[in-house]
Design a protein around this motif. Sequence first.
Motif, PDB file in Angstrom:
ATOM      1  N   UNK A   1       0.843  -1.177   0.000  1.00  0.00           N
ATOM      2  CA  UNK A   1       0.000   0.000   0.000  1.00  0.00           C
ATOM      3  C   UNK A   1       0.892   1.247   0.000  1.00  0.00           C
ATOM      4  N   UNK A   2       0.605   2.155  -0.927  1.00  0.00           N
ATOM      5  CA  UNK A   2       1.377   3.395  -0.980  1.00  0.00           C
ATOM      6  C   UNK A   2       0.932   4.329   0.144  1.00  0.00           C
ATOM      7  N   UNK A   3       1.873   5.103   0.665  1.00  0.00           N
ATOM      8  CA  UNK A   3       1.501   6.012   1.760  1.00  0.00           C
ATOM      9  C   UNK A   3       0.573   7.127   1.286  1.00  0.00           C
ATOM     10  N   UNK A   4      -0.265   7.550   2.178  1.00  0.00           N
ATOM     11  CA  UNK A   4      -1.100   8.713   1.970  1.00  0.00           C
ATOM     12  C   UNK A   4      -0.190   9.927   2.104  1.00  0.00           C
ATOM     13  N   UNK A   5      -0.162  10.771   1.094  1.00  0.00           N
ATOM     14  CA  UNK A   5       0.749  11.920   1.086  1.00  0.00           C
ATOM     15  C   UNK A   5      -0.016  13.171   1.521  1.00  0.00           C
ATOM     16  N   UNK A   6       0.364  13.696   2.696  1.00  0.00           N
ATOM     17  CA  UNK A   6      -0.292  14.868   3.270  1.00  0.00           C
ATOM     18  C   UNK A   6       0.703  16.018   3.347  1.00  0.00           C
ATOM     19  N   UNK A   7       0.315  17.156   2.804  1.00  0.00           N
ATOM     20  CA  UNK A   7       1.128  18.365   2.880  1.00  0.00           C
ATOM     21  C   UNK A   7       0.550  19.306   3.924  1.00  0.00           C
TER      22      UNK A   7
END
Length: 93
Positions: A1-7
């Motif tokens: 599972x790819x990480x959730x990318x949060x800015x």
Amino acid sequence: MQPLKIGIIGDFDTTNPTHVATNAALQHAAQALSTPIDIEWLSTPPYENAEKLRSLEAYHGLWGAPGSPYRSRDGAINAIRFAREHDIPFLGT
């Protein structure tokens, strides 16, 4: 599972308790949901430039950092506007 990318739109300050708590809260939520997460603080001055705003499309969601005086108010507002106008989930605190 790819990480959730949060800015996180804001100028990270290790002495600001709300900034430290923001990182901890996101990590805690990700762990509770068994979801890998990639958190990146996004310094505000680059977002004064309209061309730089396109880089925000790489994030699954954006968060307006709490407890900031932003180094660039215009950069922060531009990034928030970009999220809203391009259907990027945004949380403002």
